[in-house]
Design a protein around this motif. Structure first.
Motif, PDB file in Angstrom:
ATOM      1  N   ARG A  93       0.808  -1.222   0.000  1.00 52.49           N
ATOM      2  CA  ARG A  93       0.000   0.000   0.000  1.00 52.49           C
ATOM      3  C   ARG A  93       0.842   1.274   0.000  1.00 52.49           C
ATOM      4  O   ARG A  93       0.311   2.372   0.021  1.00 52.49           O
ATOM      5  N   LYS A  94       2.153   1.090  -0.007  1.00 54.51           N
ATOM      6  CA  LYS A  94       3.041   2.247  -0.016  1.00 54.51           C
ATOM      7  C   LYS A  94       3.690   2.407  -1.386  1.00 54.51           C
ATOM      8  O   LYS A  94       3.851   1.433  -2.123  1.00 54.51           O
ATOM      9  N   SER A  95       4.041   3.631  -1.710  1.00 52.29           N
ATOM     10  CA  SER A  95       4.676   3.911  -2.998  1.00 52.29           C
ATOM     11  C   SER A  95       6.098   3.363  -3.019  1.00 52.29           C
ATOM     12  O   SER A  95       6.657   2.983  -1.977  1.00 52.29           O
ATOM     13  N   VAL A  96       6.672   3.356  -4.201  1.00 52.04           N
ATOM     14  CA  VAL A  96       8.071   2.971  -4.365  1.00 52.04           C
ATOM     15  C   VAL A  96       8.948   3.815  -3.438  1.00 52.04           C
ATOM     16  O   VAL A  96       9.793   3.288  -2.706  1.00 52.04           O
ATOM     17  N   TYR A  97       8.741   5.127  -3.476  1.00 53.54           N
ATOM     18  CA  TYR A  97       9.527   6.032  -2.634  1.00 53.54           C
ATOM     19  C   TYR A  97       9.366   5.661  -1.156  1.00 53.54           C
ATOM     20  O   TYR A  97      10.350   5.559  -0.416  1.00 53.54           O
ATOM     21  N   GLU A  98       8.129   5.430  -0.724  1.00 47.05           N
ATOM     22  CA  GLU A  98       7.863   5.131   0.683  1.00 47.05           C
ATOM     23  C   GLU A  98       8.457   3.790   1.102  1.00 47.05           C
ATOM     24  O   GLU A  98       8.916   3.634   2.241  1.00 47.05           O
ATOM     25  N   ASN A  99       8.444   2.801   0.201  1.00 46.62           N
ATOM     26  CA  ASN A  99       9.054   1.512   0.507  1.00 46.62           C
ATOM     27  C   ASN A  99      10.538   1.660   0.806  1.00 46.62           C
ATOM     28  O   ASN A  99      11.064   1.008   1.716  1.00 46.62           O
ATOM     29  N   VAL A 100      11.206   2.501   0.038  1.00 38.74           N
ATOM     30  CA  VAL A 100      12.649   2.673   0.229  1.00 38.74           C
ATOM     31  C   VAL A 100      12.941   3.606   1.403  1.00 38.74           C
ATOM     32  O   VAL A 100      13.843   3.344   2.209  1.00 38.74           O
ATOM     33  N   SER A 101      12.170   4.673   1.537  1.00 35.94           N
ATOM     34  CA  SER A 101      12.430   5.649   2.601  1.00 35.94           C
ATOM     35  C   SER A 101      12.169   5.067   3.991  1.00 35.94           C
ATOM     36  O   SER A 101      12.765   5.503   4.975  1.00 35.94           O
ATOM     37  N   PHE A 102      11.304   4.058   4.060  1.00 39.17           N
ATOM     38  CA  PHE A 102      10.938   3.467   5.351  1.00 39.17           C
ATOM     39  C   PHE A 102      12.168   2.996   6.121  1.00 39.17           C
ATOM     40  O   PHE A 102      12.248   3.146   7.347  1.00 39.17           O
ATOM     41  N   ALA A 103      13.146   2.445   5.400  1.00 39.93           N
ATOM     42  CA  ALA A 103      14.360   1.930   6.046  1.00 39.93           C
ATOM     43  C   ALA A 103      15.153   3.031   6.740  1.00 39.93           C
ATOM     44  O   ALA A 103      15.887   2.766   7.705  1.00 39.93           O
ATOM     45  N   LEU A 104      15.023   4.265   6.255  1.00 41.49           N
ATOM     46  CA  LEU A 104      15.715   5.389   6.872  1.00 41.49           C
ATOM     47  C   LEU A 104      14.862   6.080   7.932  1.00 41.49           C
ATOM     48  O   LEU A 104      15.378   6.618   8.911  1.00 41.49           O
ATOM     49  N   GLU A 105      13.559   6.057   7.701  1.00 35.35           N
ATOM     50  CA  GLU A 105      12.657   6.693   8.670  1.00 35.35           C
ATOM     51  C   GLU A 105      12.704   5.994  10.027  1.00 35.35           C
ATOM     52  O   GLU A 105      12.628   6.638  11.076  1.00 35.35           O
ATOM     53  N   VAL A 106      12.835   4.654  10.010  1.00 35.32           N
ATOM     54  CA  VAL A 106      12.834   3.916  11.272  1.00 35.32           C
ATOM     55  C   VAL A 106      14.079   4.212  12.114  1.00 35.32           C
ATOM     56  O   VAL A 106      14.069   3.998  13.326  1.00 35.32           O
ATOM     57  N   ALA A 136       2.091  -2.918  -7.115  1.00 33.62           N
ATOM     58  CA  ALA A 136       1.204  -3.609  -8.053  1.00 33.62           C
ATOM     59  C   ALA A 136       1.303  -3.048  -9.472  1.00 33.62           C
ATOM     60  O   ALA A 136       0.903  -3.716 -10.432  1.00 33.62           O
ATOM     61  N   GLN A 137       1.834  -1.848  -9.619  1.00 34.56           N
ATOM     62  CA  GLN A 137       1.976  -1.222 -10.941  1.00 34.56           C
ATOM     63  C   GLN A 137       3.328  -1.549 -11.585  1.00 34.56           C
ATOM     64  O   GLN A 137       3.611  -1.075 -12.674  1.00 34.56           O
ATOM     65  N   LEU A 138       4.120  -2.364 -10.935  1.00 31.24           N
ATOM     66  CA  LEU A 138       5.463  -2.677 -11.419  1.00 31.24           C
ATOM     67  C   LEU A 138       5.573  -4.131 -11.854  1.00 31.24           C
ATOM     68  O   LEU A 138       4.846  -4.996 -11.371  1.00 31.24           O
ATOM     69  N   SER A 139       6.503  -4.397 -12.750  1.00 26.52           N
ATOM     70  CA  SER A 139       6.810  -5.773 -13.134  1.00 26.52           C
ATOM     71  C   SER A 139       7.591  -6.451 -12.005  1.00 26.52           C
ATOM     72  O   SER A 139       8.068  -5.792 -11.069  1.00 26.52           O
ATOM     73  N   GLY A 140       7.763  -7.776 -12.114  1.00 28.17           N
ATOM     74  CA  GLY A 140       8.533  -8.499 -11.112  1.00 28.17           C
ATOM     75  C   GLY A 140       9.962  -7.994 -11.011  1.00 28.17           C
ATOM     76  O   GLY A 140      10.503  -7.824  -9.917  1.00 28.17           O
ATOM     77  N   GLY A 141      10.572  -7.739 -12.160  1.00 31.42           N
ATOM     78  CA  GLY A 141      11.944  -7.229 -12.173  1.00 31.42           C
ATOM     79  C   GLY A 141      12.045  -5.857 -11.525  1.00 31.42           C
ATOM     80  O   GLY A 141      12.997  -5.574 -10.785  1.00 31.42           O
ATOM     81  N   GLU A 142      11.055  -5.011 -11.788  1.00 26.80           N
ATOM     82  CA  GLU A 142      11.054  -3.680 -11.175  1.00 26.80           C
ATOM     83  C   GLU A 142      10.861  -3.775  -9.666  1.00 26.80           C
ATOM     84  O   GLU A 142      11.498  -3.038  -8.900  1.00 26.80           O
ATOM     85  N   GLN A 143       9.995  -4.698  -9.223  1.00 27.56           N
ATOM     86  CA  GLN A 143       9.802  -4.872  -7.782  1.00 27.56           C
ATOM     87  C   GLN A 143      11.098  -5.345  -7.107  1.00 27.56           C
ATOM     88  O   GLN A 143      11.429  -4.897  -6.012  1.00 27.56           O
TER      89      GLN A 143
END
Length: 228
Positions: A93-106, A136-143
């Motif tokens: 449910r989170k964007s690409v940006y949010e998925n990556v930023s989460f690791a720094l936010e914590v 869900a808007q990305l291919s497997g490789g992009e994920q």
């Protein structure tokens, strides 16, 4: 950098996954962990980020014995370790940006530094233009690229990958492997469990082969050594 000394792992159901492992991995190594299903590869990998602890023996990262590490200290250990899975494990449910930023936010990084670093790693994996997309808007490789971005956003000393190309087509798998080579070339240690004979045989890195919970072969510039 990483050492296993006489490591055994027996699970509560009686399954012996590791049987006396002695391995040393140095800073900057690129290591493939190979072997048939049930050989103990996943247990071996999980020891390195303390998802599992030995039933007997010792595991060290940078001279810290992981078996004696207190639970509250495990998150601090993992700041120096990026982990990548076959099934991506993205927050749907989170964007690409949010998925990556989460690791720094914590770890309560400065917001300006978070944005700069996240956009930098998204650029590195070639997906800066999809920062607002959801998985869900990305291919497997992009994920998988996003999973890699998330794993390296902290500038970890070690990247551990468990079958990272297992769900990808051959062309996409090679794109992902080129990313891992780039990560390794910057000095990051890369440890990867894989069943891909083609990748292992073509890339000529160190190969640790496992069978029945034991290391049966440890070769620099090794080959897969099993039937595909």
């Amino acid at each position: 950098m990483i050492q296993m000394k006489n490591v055994y792992k027996v699970y509560k159901n009686g399954v012996a996954a590791l049987n006396g492992i002695d391995v040393s991995i140095q800073k900057g190594d690129f290591v493939y962990v190979v072997g048939p299903s049930g050989a103990g590869k996943t247990s071996f990998i999980k020891m390195m980020y303390r998802e599992e602890v030995p039933s007997k023996g010792e595991v060290y990262i940078n001279n810290v014995e992981l078996g004696r590490l207190k639970k509250k200290d495990v998150p601090f250990l993992r700041r120096d370790i990026g982990v990548i899975f076959q099934d991506f494990k993205l927050l749907q449910r989170k964007s690409v940006y949010e998925n990556v930023s989460f690791a720094l936010e914590v770890i309560e990084e400065n917001p300006k530094k978070i944005r700069r670093r996240v956009m930098s790693v998204l650029d590195q994996v070639g997906l800066k233009h999809k920062a607002r997309f959801i998985p869900a808007q990305l291919s497997g490789g992009e994920q998988q690229r996003i999973a890699i971005a998330r794993a390296i956003v902290n500038n970890p000393k070690v990247v551990i990958a468990d079958e990272p190309t297992g769900n990808l087509d051959p062309e996409t798998s090679w794109e992902i492997m080129r990313l891992f080579e780039d990560i390794n070339s910057s000095g990051t240690t890369v440890i990867m469990a894989t069943h891909s004979q083609e990748i292992v045989n073509n890339m000529k890195k160190r190969v640790i082969a496992m069978e029945n919970g034991q290391v049966v072969r440890d070769e620099h510039r090794g080959e897969y050594g099993y039937e595909a």
